[in-house]
Design a protein around this motif. Structure first.
Motif, PDB file in Angstrom:
ATOM      1  N   ALA A  47      38.552   6.679 -17.492  1.00  0.00           N
ATOM      2  CA  ALA A  47      37.629   5.658 -16.992  1.00  0.00           C
ATOM      3  C   ALA A  47      36.246   6.253 -16.763  1.00  0.00           C
ATOM      4  O   ALA A  47      35.219   5.638 -17.097  1.00  0.00           O
ATOM      5  N   MET A  48      36.190   7.471 -16.215  1.00  0.00           N
ATOM      6  CA  MET A  48      34.912   8.127 -15.947  1.00  0.00           C
ATOM      7  C   MET A  48      34.209   8.487 -17.258  1.00  0.00           C
ATOM      8  O   MET A  48      32.990   8.273 -17.410  1.00  0.00           O
ATOM      9  N   LYS A  49      34.952   8.987 -18.231  1.00  0.00           N
ATOM     10  CA  LYS A  49      34.351   9.377 -19.505  1.00  0.00           C
ATOM     11  C   LYS A  49      33.791   8.141 -20.227  1.00  0.00           C
ATOM     12  O   LYS A  49      32.719   8.216 -20.829  1.00  0.00           O
ATOM     13  N   LYS A  50      34.542   7.040 -20.153  1.00  0.00           N
ATOM     14  CA  LYS A  50      34.080   5.817 -20.810  1.00  0.00           C
ATOM     15  C   LYS A  50      32.796   5.307 -20.153  1.00  0.00           C
ATOM     16  O   LYS A  50      31.883   4.845 -20.830  1.00  0.00           O
ATOM     17  N   LYS A  51      32.749   5.402 -18.848  1.00  0.00           N
ATOM     18  CA  LYS A  51      31.599   4.922 -18.106  1.00  0.00           C
ATOM     19  C   LYS A  51      30.381   5.786 -18.367  1.00  0.00           C
ATOM     20  O   LYS A  51      29.256   5.304 -18.453  1.00  0.00           O
ATOM     21  N   MET A  52      30.621   7.113 -18.474  1.00  0.00           N
ATOM     22  CA  MET A  52      29.502   8.033 -18.566  1.00  0.00           C
ATOM     23  C   MET A  52      29.252   8.496 -20.002  1.00  0.00           C
ATOM     24  O   MET A  52      28.345   9.275 -20.238  1.00  0.00           O
ATOM     25  N   GLY A  53      30.085   8.029 -20.896  1.00  0.00           N
ATOM     26  CA  GLY A  53      29.866   8.341 -22.293  1.00  0.00           C
ATOM     27  C   GLY A  53      30.358   9.713 -22.689  1.00  0.00           C
ATOM     28  O   GLY A  53      29.773  10.329 -23.586  1.00  0.00           O
TER      29      GLY A  53
END
Length: 131
Positions: free
Chosen positions: A115-121
């Motif tokens: 979720a964090m990687k998707k949000k932060m790219g």
């Protein structure tokens, strides 16, 4: 002479009574000895019976105590085995649940990472386990 005859008759009566009294005393003594002997026999029999009853009671007490000891020992052994089995089962359940919790926790961390990687790219593949 009449006095002599009376005196002689009196003397014979007294001597006869004395002998009769001695015979009665001897007879009474024999009877007393027989009664004492009977009492002694009865006492000896009573003592033997009491001794036998005491020995029997002691044997029963020993047997009961021995039986109770063996029963208690068996019960304690059974309780120990049951407790050991329960502890072993609880340990295995705990290990299994702990592993499940570790896996669930790792999955939550992975989901949070994604979720964090998707949000932060970022690269989502970095969130996969790096064993």
């Amino acid at each position: 002479m009449k006095n002599k005859a009376i005196a002689l008759a009196l003397l014979l009566t007294i001597v006869g009574c004395s002998e009769s009294n001695e015979e009665s005393a001897e007879e009474a003594k024999k009877e007393a000895m027989m009664e004492m002997e009977k009492a002694g026999d009865a006492t000896a029999e009573g003592y033997e019976e009491a001794k036998e009853k005491t020995v029997d009671a002691w044997d029963e007490t020993k047997n009961s105590a021995s039986s109770a000891y063996e029963d208690g020992k068996d019960m304690a052994s059974d309780a120990y085995e049951d407790g050991k089995d329960m502890a072993s089962d609880a340990y295995e359940d705990g290990k299994e649940k702990g592993a499940e919790m570790m896996d669930a926790g790792a999955e939550k961390v992975r989901e949070a990472c994604i979720a964090m990687k998707k949000k932060m790219g970022g690269d989502v593949s970095e969130c996969d386990s790096k064993d």
